[in-house]
Design a protein around this motif. Sequence first.
Motif, short mmCIF file in Angstrom:
data_model
loop_
_atom_site.label_atom_id
_atom_site.label_comp_id
_atom_site.label_asym_id
_atom_site.label_seq_id
_atom_site.Cartn_x
_atom_site.Cartn_y
_atom_site.Cartn_z
N ALA A 156 -5.23 -14.06 9.20
CA ALA A 156 -4.52 -15.34 9.24
C ALA A 156 -5.40 -16.48 8.75
O ALA A 156 -4.89 -17.53 8.33
N ALA A 157 -6.71 -16.30 8.79
CA ALA A 157 -7.63 -17.31 8.27
C ALA A 157 -7.67 -17.33 6.75
O ALA A 157 -8.20 -18.28 6.16
N TYR A 158 -7.12 -16.30 6.10
CA TYR A 158 -7.21 -16.15 4.65
C TYR A 158 -5.88 -16.39 3.92
O TYR A 158 -5.89 -16.87 2.79
N VAL A 159 -4.77 -15.98 4.52
CA VAL A 159 -3.49 -16.01 3.80
C VAL A 159 -2.41 -16.62 4.68
O VAL A 159 -2.43 -16.50 5.92
N SER A 207 -12.19 -9.55 10.56
CA SER A 207 -10.81 -10.07 10.44
C SER A 207 -9.85 -8.91 10.29
O SER A 207 -9.68 -8.37 9.19
N PRO A 208 -9.20 -8.50 11.38
CA PRO A 208 -8.23 -7.42 11.27
C PRO A 208 -6.92 -7.90 10.65
O PRO A 208 -6.55 -9.08 10.76
N GLY A 209 -6.24 -6.96 10.01
CA GLY A 209 -4.85 -7.18 9.64
C GLY A 209 -3.95 -6.77 10.78
O GLY A 209 -4.38 -6.68 11.94
N LEU A 261 -13.21 -7.69 6.45
CA LEU A 261 -11.76 -7.61 6.54
C LEU A 261 -11.35 -6.16 6.76
O LEU A 261 -11.66 -5.29 5.95
N VAL A 262 -10.69 -5.91 7.87
CA VAL A 262 -10.18 -4.57 8.21
C VAL A 262 -8.66 -4.68 8.17
O VAL A 262 -7.99 -4.79 9.20
N THR A 267 -4.76 -8.44 2.13
CA THR A 267 -5.12 -9.70 1.47
C THR A 267 -5.36 -9.53 -0.02
O THR A 267 -5.60 -10.52 -0.72
N LEU A 268 -5.27 -8.29 -0.51
CA LEU A 268 -5.43 -8.07 -1.96
C LEU A 268 -4.17 -8.37 -2.74
O LEU A 268 -4.22 -8.67 -3.94
#
Length: 270
Positions: A156-159, A207-209, A261-262, A267-268
């Motif tokens: 959530a910190a990235y996307v 950072s988990p998904g 990132l896990v 996020t790709l």
Amino acid sequence: MHQDVAQLFDLSGQVALVTGGASKLGLDAADILAAAGCAVAVTSRDPEKAQRSAAAIADRYGVKTFGVGLDQSRFAPVRDAVAAVADWSGGRLDILVNNSGGGSGGSVARLFERDPDDIDALIRTNLTGVIYCCREAGRLMAERRSGRIISIASIAAYVGRDRAVYDRNGLAGQPVDYAAAKAGILGMTRDLAAYLAPMGITVNAISPGGFERPDMPLGFVADYSRLTALGRMGRDGFDLKGAILFLASPASGYVTGQDILVDGGFTLWK
């Protein structure tokens, strides 16, 4: 296993504190640290739940464990919980895993309708409380000139989120304040790593998904999996453990200020 590999991941004789370690990702963290030989203290808002989980970990791995209640949204309970862990461990604390979080509150996730009190409570639990834990646990580590701090952030910190995925599956979705708190964890990680490096302490984040849970609608699991490069959600009991063990162990001794990132490649993709 070759001795060189075993030494990289051996945590025998060390002491860890895992906040929110009584269930889900926190329990995975506590489990893998215990499996590596670490004595483990776990917290929960419910002290009895923390004690039950600690006892179960001790039964599984034969290590010393300790369960303590903690609501980290206020400083005094954090101070008291870390002091209780220090009393139990003889003053030693080698690893802190900041996992406690959540607590979206009773109001809707949509910003314009969201209760400001819920926004405030979420930030206090997910960001301010983590800083409190770093302050108190870091003090113990600094006395020994050694330690590992690992904080659970989020993709959530990235996307940004596609709210339609939540709406069509009857889910409340993610509040904007949650993303703000987790982004704060990443900023804190970088600066705290710089601050604590001269004291022999590394500071990193994970950072988990999304992780699949039994109560999730099947439609949401399918939608989320289609948005993920590996085509599935994360698995409790497995997918987080490797990153936790790496960052807690001698294998990551020259790694600080980083985030892993896990997320299965979520996020790709756009």
